[in-house]
Write a protein that holds these residues in place. Structure first.
Motif, PDB file in Angstrom:
ATOM      1  N   PHE A   1       0.789  -1.228   0.000  1.00 19.62           N
ATOM      2  CA  PHE A   1       0.000   0.000   0.000  1.00 19.62           C
ATOM      3  C   PHE A   1       0.824   1.282   0.000  1.00 19.62           C
ATOM      4  N   GLY A   2       2.079   1.241   0.418  1.00 17.02           N
ATOM      5  CA  GLY A   2       2.926   2.421   0.437  1.00 17.02           C
ATOM      6  C   GLY A   2       3.049   3.035   1.819  1.00 17.02           C
ATOM      7  N   MET A   3       4.070   3.868   1.999  1.00 14.90           N
ATOM      8  CA  MET A   3       4.346   4.502   3.283  1.00 14.90           C
ATOM      9  C   MET A   3       3.245   5.480   3.681  1.00 14.90           C
TER      10      MET A   3
ATOM     11  N   LEU B   1      12.807   0.801   8.563  1.00 17.49           N
ATOM     12  CA  LEU B   1      11.751   0.869   7.542  1.00 17.49           C
ATOM     13  C   LEU B   1      11.375   2.314   7.254  1.00 17.49           C
ATOM     14  N   GLY B   2      11.206   3.117   8.315  1.00 18.47           N
ATOM     15  CA  GLY B   2      10.848   4.503   8.127  1.00 18.47           C
ATOM     16  C   GLY B   2      11.912   5.316   7.413  1.00 18.47           C
ATOM     17  N   GLU B   3      13.166   5.082   7.776  1.00 19.56           N
ATOM     18  CA  GLU B   3      14.261   5.817   7.141  1.00 19.56           C
ATOM     19  C   GLU B   3      14.445   5.412   5.678  1.00 19.56           C
ATOM     20  N   VAL B   4      14.419   4.115   5.423  1.00 17.76           N
ATOM     21  CA  VAL B   4      14.598   3.642   4.048  1.00 17.76           C
ATOM     22  C   VAL B   4      13.374   3.992   3.212  1.00 17.76           C
TER      23      VAL B   4
ATOM     24  N   TYR C   1       6.327  13.001   9.778  1.00 20.53           N
ATOM     25  CA  TYR C   1       7.167  11.843   9.467  1.00 20.53           C
ATOM     26  C   TYR C   1       8.280  11.724  10.498  1.00 20.53           C
ATOM     27  N   HIS C   2       8.913  12.831  10.837  1.00 22.04           N
ATOM     28  CA  HIS C   2       9.990  12.789  11.824  1.00 22.04           C
ATOM     29  C   HIS C   2       9.455  12.398  13.206  1.00 22.04           C
ATOM     30  N   ASP C   3       8.224  12.831  13.530  1.00 23.32           N
ATOM     31  CA  ASP C   3       7.608  12.407  14.784  1.00 23.32           C
ATOM     32  C   ASP C   3       7.374  10.900  14.785  1.00 23.32           C
TER      33      ASP C   3
END
Length: 158
Positions: free
Chosen positions: A60-62, A152-155, A79-81
């Motif tokens: 589904f995507g980020m 996962l969030g960073e990549v 996103y950073h939070d």
């Protein structure tokens, strides 16, 4: 009106993901809870939990993962939070794992000594065994989930 999250995958992959992800999450919790008595535990349960998040991300995507699953808007600051929340889960899990090992030393026992508590006369269960190793398994679980979701969030943001 078409759902913007259905942009690049097939109906089959979206349907299979919606069916398989809850099964993966229930299995991960079961493995976490049986870890101090049977094979399994915090690490494998956390890997399965992160696998469910990765599957949702791939299909589904980020943006879907952030807005629909985790209920966070997809703004840059949000996103950073989200990633800092993953890091907080990592740190809390690490602190719990270390604390569960240090508590026996404070009580005069060797590091990571396990204690067992039997809860009796419980409705539906009768007797329930609660081992102190569950606290260590929970710490490992949160550490691994937080670490893998941070990656996962960073990549995924790249």
């Amino acid at each position: 009106m078409a759902d913007p999250y259905d942009r690049r995958t097939t109906v089959i992959s979206r349907t299979v993901t919606r069916v398989v992800v809850p099964i993966i999450l229930v299995t991960s919790i079961a493995l976490l809870l049986q870890g101090h008595n049977l094979p399994g535990g915090g690490f494998i349960g956390a890997v399965l939990t992160a696998t469910a998040f990765v599957l949702v991300y791939v299909v589904f995507g980020m943006d879907f993962l952030q807005s629909r699953v985790l209920d966070v808007s997809a703004d840059e600051d949000e996103y950073h939070d989200l990633v800092s929340g993953y890091r907080w889960v990592f740190g809390a899990g690490l602190a719990l794992a270390v604390a569960s090992g240090l508590v026996p030393t404070v009580l005069g026992a060797p590091f990571l000594t396990q204690g067992v508590l039997f809860l009796e006369h419980l409705p539906l269960y009768g007797e329930l065994e609660v081992a102190s190793a569950l606290a260590f398994d929970l710490g490992v679980y949160f550490t691994v989930v937080g670490g893998l979701l941070t990656i996962l969030g960073e990549v995924g943001n790249e």
